[in-house]
Enzyme design. Structure first.
Site, PDB file in Angstrom:
ATOM      1  N   THR A 154       0.828  -1.214   0.000  1.00  0.00           N
ATOM      2  CA  THR A 154       0.000   0.000   0.000  1.00  0.00           C
ATOM      3  C   THR A 154       0.861   1.263   0.000  1.00  0.00           C
ATOM      4  O   THR A 154       2.008   1.229   0.454  1.00  0.00           O
ATOM      5  CB  THR A 154      -0.894  -0.024   1.262  1.00  0.00           C
ATOM      6  OG1 THR A 154      -1.437   1.268   1.467  1.00  0.00           O
ATOM      7  CG2 THR A 154      -0.100  -0.375   2.511  1.00  0.00           C
ATOM      8  N   ASP A 155       0.269   2.371  -0.434  1.00  0.00           N
ATOM      9  CA  ASP A 155       0.980   3.660  -0.371  1.00  0.00           C
ATOM     10  C   ASP A 155       1.053   4.175   1.064  1.00  0.00           C
ATOM     11  O   ASP A 155       1.811   5.116   1.350  1.00  0.00           O
ATOM     12  CB  ASP A 155       0.307   4.705  -1.289  1.00  0.00           C
ATOM     13  CG  ASP A 155      -1.150   5.012  -0.935  1.00  0.00           C
ATOM     14  OD1 ASP A 155      -1.711   4.352  -0.034  1.00  0.00           O
ATOM     15  OD2 ASP A 155      -1.726   5.924  -1.561  1.00  0.00           O
ATOM     16  N   GLU A 156       0.282   3.553   1.969  1.00  0.00           N
ATOM     17  CA  GLU A 156       0.241   4.064   3.345  1.00  0.00           C
ATOM     18  C   GLU A 156       1.585   3.897   4.064  1.00  0.00           C
ATOM     19  O   GLU A 156       1.821   4.541   5.081  1.00  0.00           O
ATOM     20  CB  GLU A 156      -0.886   3.391   4.138  1.00  0.00           C
ATOM     21  CG  GLU A 156      -2.243   3.644   3.498  1.00  0.00           C
ATOM     22  CD  GLU A 156      -3.429   3.285   4.355  1.00  0.00           C
ATOM     23  OE1 GLU A 156      -3.317   3.314   5.591  1.00  0.00           O
ATOM     24  OE2 GLU A 156      -4.485   2.969   3.781  1.00  0.00           O
ATOM     25  N   TYR A 179      -1.688  -0.762  10.982  1.00  0.00           N
ATOM     26  CA  TYR A 179      -1.824  -1.391   9.656  1.00  0.00           C
ATOM     27  C   TYR A 179      -0.633  -1.039   8.767  1.00  0.00           C
ATOM     28  O   TYR A 179       0.050  -1.920   8.243  1.00  0.00           O
ATOM     29  CB  TYR A 179      -3.130  -0.944   8.993  1.00  0.00           C
ATOM     30  CG  TYR A 179      -3.168  -1.239   7.495  1.00  0.00           C
ATOM     31  CD1 TYR A 179      -3.136  -2.552   7.022  1.00  0.00           C
ATOM     32  CD2 TYR A 179      -3.218  -0.196   6.554  1.00  0.00           C
ATOM     33  CE1 TYR A 179      -3.152  -2.822   5.647  1.00  0.00           C
ATOM     34  CE2 TYR A 179      -3.248  -0.461   5.187  1.00  0.00           C
ATOM     35  CZ  TYR A 179      -3.210  -1.772   4.746  1.00  0.00           C
ATOM     36  OH  TYR A 179      -3.224  -2.050   3.397  1.00  0.00           O
ATOM     37  N   LYS A 183       2.391  -3.399   7.237  1.00  0.00           N
ATOM     38  CA  LYS A 183       2.636  -3.558   5.794  1.00  0.00           C
ATOM     39  C   LYS A 183       4.072  -3.119   5.467  1.00  0.00           C
ATOM     40  O   LYS A 183       4.748  -3.751   4.651  1.00  0.00           O
ATOM     41  CB  LYS A 183       1.631  -2.743   4.971  1.00  0.00           C
ATOM     42  CG  LYS A 183       0.216  -3.267   4.976  1.00  0.00           C
ATOM     43  CD  LYS A 183       0.059  -4.661   4.376  1.00  0.00           C
ATOM     44  CE  LYS A 183       0.273  -4.718   2.879  1.00  0.00           C
ATOM     45  NZ  LYS A 183      -0.068  -6.052   2.316  1.00  0.00           N
ATOM     46  N   ASN A 208      -5.649   3.931  -2.689  1.00  0.00           N
ATOM     47  CA  ASN A 208      -6.957   3.375  -2.309  1.00  0.00           C
ATOM     48  C   ASN A 208      -7.699   2.805  -3.516  1.00  0.00           C
ATOM     49  O   ASN A 208      -7.812   3.474  -4.532  1.00  0.00           O
ATOM     50  CB  ASN A 208      -7.841   4.477  -1.716  1.00  0.00           C
ATOM     51  CG  ASN A 208      -7.505   4.760  -0.277  1.00  0.00           C
ATOM     52  OD1 ASN A 208      -6.397   4.499   0.169  1.00  0.00           O
ATOM     53  ND2 ASN A 208      -8.457   5.300   0.457  1.00  0.00           N
TER      54      ASN A 208
HETATM   55  P1  NAD Z   1      -9.328  -7.570   2.193  1.00  0.00           P
HETATM   56  O1  NAD Z   1      -9.297  -7.318   3.659  1.00  0.00           O
HETATM   57  O2  NAD Z   1     -10.574  -7.297   1.446  1.00  0.00           O
HETATM   58  O3  NAD Z   1      -8.944  -9.098   1.917  1.00  0.00           O
HETATM   59  C1  NAD Z   1      -7.913  -9.766   2.590  1.00  0.00           C
HETATM   60  C2  NAD Z   1      -8.053 -11.246   2.339  1.00  0.00           C
HETATM   61  O4  NAD Z   1      -6.961 -11.915   3.001  1.00  0.00           O
HETATM   62  C3  NAD Z   1      -9.346 -11.847   2.891  1.00  0.00           C
HETATM   63  O5  NAD Z   1      -9.939 -12.694   1.944  1.00  0.00           O
HETATM   64  C4  NAD Z   1      -8.886 -12.633   4.122  1.00  0.00           C
HETATM   65  O6  NAD Z   1      -9.700 -13.765   4.388  1.00  0.00           O
HETATM   66  C5  NAD Z   1      -7.479 -13.034   3.701  1.00  0.00           C
HETATM   67  N1  NAD Z   1      -6.604 -13.295   4.866  1.00  0.00           N
HETATM   68  C6  NAD Z   1      -6.464 -12.513   5.958  1.00  0.00           C
HETATM   69  N2  NAD Z   1      -5.589 -13.096   6.807  1.00  0.00           N
HETATM   70  C7  NAD Z   1      -5.175 -14.249   6.225  1.00  0.00           C
HETATM   71  C8  NAD Z   1      -4.272 -15.287   6.612  1.00  0.00           C
HETATM   72  N3  NAD Z   1      -3.623 -15.252   7.793  1.00  0.00           N
HETATM   73  N4  NAD Z   1      -4.070 -16.318   5.759  1.00  0.00           N
HETATM   74  C9  NAD Z   1      -4.737 -16.370   4.563  1.00  0.00           C
HETATM   75  N5  NAD Z   1      -5.614 -15.445   4.176  1.00  0.00           N
HETATM   76  C10 NAD Z   1      -5.829 -14.384   4.986  1.00  0.00           C
HETATM   77  O7  NAD Z   1      -8.088  -6.752   1.596  1.00  0.00           O
HETATM   78  P2  NAD Z   1      -7.953  -6.006   0.198  1.00  0.00           P
HETATM   79  O8  NAD Z   1      -8.507  -4.648   0.331  1.00  0.00           O
HETATM   80  O9  NAD Z   1      -8.422  -6.912  -0.872  1.00  0.00           O
HETATM   81  O10 NAD Z   1      -6.375  -5.865   0.107  1.00  0.00           O
HETATM   82  C11 NAD Z   1      -5.570  -6.902  -0.440  1.00  0.00           C
HETATM   83  C12 NAD Z   1      -4.115  -6.503  -0.345  1.00  0.00           C
HETATM   84  O11 NAD Z   1      -3.903  -5.283  -1.048  1.00  0.00           O
HETATM   85  C13 NAD Z   1      -3.642  -6.263   1.079  1.00  0.00           C
HETATM   86  O12 NAD Z   1      -2.348  -6.774   1.198  1.00  0.00           O
HETATM   87  C14 NAD Z   1      -3.650  -4.754   1.230  1.00  0.00           C
HETATM   88  O13 NAD Z   1      -2.676  -4.325   2.149  1.00  0.00           O
HETATM   89  C15 NAD Z   1      -3.308  -4.323  -0.190  1.00  0.00           C
HETATM   90  N6  NAD Z   1      -3.835  -3.010  -0.584  1.00  0.00           N
HETATM   91  C16 NAD Z   1      -5.166  -2.716  -0.432  1.00  0.00           C
HETATM   92  C17 NAD Z   1      -5.646  -1.488  -0.873  1.00  0.00           C
HETATM   93  C18 NAD Z   1      -7.118  -1.128  -0.780  1.00  0.00           C
HETATM   94  O14 NAD Z   1      -7.483   0.003  -1.111  1.00  0.00           O
HETATM   95  N7  NAD Z   1      -7.994  -2.033  -0.402  1.00  0.00           N
HETATM   96  C19 NAD Z   1      -4.772  -0.546  -1.436  1.00  0.00           C
HETATM   97  C20 NAD Z   1      -3.420  -0.896  -1.564  1.00  0.00           C
HETATM   98  C21 NAD Z   1      -2.969  -2.131  -1.138  1.00  0.00           C
END
Ligand code: NAD
Length: 386
Positions: A154-156, A179, A183, A208
């Protein structure tokens, strides 16, 4: 390619799995199914011959090792994480466990697997080449040279910007929430496994995301669902925090591009060139809702409010800010554009409208969540209830 996706039942993961299957890849989706994991997001492809789901925790080292040796991935796309800042304030432990320890376990399982691969396969074997040669007649043999581990972040991790400037790939890390700190730690581990052990790691840091299948605790679904229910739409602080918004399908495309064409050891920032204050975004979503579900046609409003509502904007309510709330994030995504040719395709205006429409069309998806693990309560406020 055979691609091992972690967290494929989450928001971005499920959109990514849909894209990978559509492009002819074979996917092993490894997900623990926490509150954020939802297999109904994948119901359209659950019986596809190229798709398999295994419920497992990325912290479970023996399970990860056996999945690697059984599935023989050409690449890993690691998305599994605890992802909600507010929850990281209420309970940081799970974030440390999954985001840091889980990433370590996965990197180490990948290293073990990768070290035992043949140097190069003659299957035509670069990752880019293997897509063209995809056929069930070909014996699948990943090689040490072609294997890739994509760590999705993430950019965070870069912290907060002032009024100007953008995050580049060399911006120093300065995370402020449990969080983003977890990360950031996982990014450092991924880099260390590349630099120390030679594991072919790539990292993406994205802004985001918005779009279909986002869990209703995140800002955009919160606004849509609170508005539809006629409940106060909470705005943290004065709503002046600025975020860059990227359509989730553009993010999925960026991840596949980096996996196929990215240079090992490199980081790529991914963004939507679409900065907005939270309050402007919330007002825009209300305007879209006014158009799609005019307030006078929404019977729920009469039931839940006792004041005359002319627009969903009348439901906006300012609440105590999130502690440690970063003011501004903005991404300079020129490296991925110049080096790999990726840029966002979705026009933000139509993207937001499409997203609102998706929530309107998919009530069964979100109402099942609201009936179960989550009732849209405020999370992550450090104030003690009086
Ligand atoms: P999300 O919370 O919707 O999904 C996370 C998934 O990981 C879920 O299906 C959960 O069941 C699974 N999970 C959690 N802990 C686990 C474990 N111990 N073992 C196996 N599976 C596990 O998250 P998201 O928004 O889809 O984000 C996905 C990735 O992208 C993350 O790494 C997040 O940091 C990154 N990200 C998200 C955003 C955003 O805007 N949502 C932006 C940049 C980066």
């Amino acid at each position: 390619m055979n691609i091992l996706v972690t967290g494929g039942a989450g928001f971005i993961g499920s959109n990514l799995v849909h894209l990978l299957i559509e492009r002819g890849h074979t996917v092993l989706n490894v997900d623990k199914l926490t509150y954020a994991g939802n297999l109904s997001s994948l119901s359209a492809i659950e019986d596809h011959p190229n798709y398999r789901f295994v419920q497992a925790d990325i912290c479970d080292a023996p399970a990860m090792r056996s999945l690697f040796s059984e599935f023989k991935p050409d690449g890993v796309m690691h998305l599994a994480a605890e992802s909600h800042v507010d929850r990281s304030i209420d309970g940081p432990g799970e974030f440390i466990q999954t985001n840091i320890t889980g990433t370590y376990v996965l990197l180490d399982a990948a290293r073990d697997y990768w070290q035992n691969l043949p140097e190069a396969s003659d299957e035509g074997a670069s990752i880019a080449g293997s897509q063209a040669n995809h056929s069930s007649a070909i014996i699948h043999q990943p090689s040490k040279k072609s294997f890739r581990f994509l760590h999705v972040s993430t950019d965070e991790v870069y912290g907060s910007l002032g009024e100007t400037g953008k995050f580049t790939e060399t911006t120093p890390y300065d995370p402020h929430s449990p969080y983003s700190a977890s990360k950031a730690s996982s990014d450092h581990l991924a880099r260390a496994w590349c630099d120390t052990f030679g594991l072919p790691v790539l990292i993406t840091n994205c802004s985001n995301n918005y779009g279909p299948y986002q869990f209703p605790e995140k800002l955009i679904p919160v606004v849509i669902l609170k508005a539809l229910a006629g409940e106060p739409i909470p705005v943290y602080g004065a709503g002046e925090n600025i975020r860059d918004w990227l359509y989730v399908e553009d993010h999925a495309e960026a991840l596949l591009t980096v996996l196929k064409k990215g240079k090992v050891g490199e980081t790529y920032n991914v963004g939507g060139n679409n900065e907005m204050t939270n309050i402007d975004l919330i007002k825009l979503l209300c305007t879209i809702l006014d158009e799609l579900v005019p307030v006078n046609s929404n019977s729920q409003l009469e039931l839940s409010t006792n004041k005359a509502i002319k627009s969903y904007q009348d439901l906006i309510t300012f609440v105590t800010d999130r502690p440690g709330h970063d003011l501004r994030y903005a991404i300079d995504a020129s490296k991925i554009k110049n080096d790999l040719g990726w840029e966002p395709k979705q026009d933000p205006k139509s993207g937001f409208k499409q997203t609102v429409q998706w929530y309107l069309d998919n009530e069964t998806w979100w109402s099942a969540i609201l009936d179960g693990s989550y009732q849209m309560e405020r999370l992550g406020s450090t104030e003690q209830p009086s």
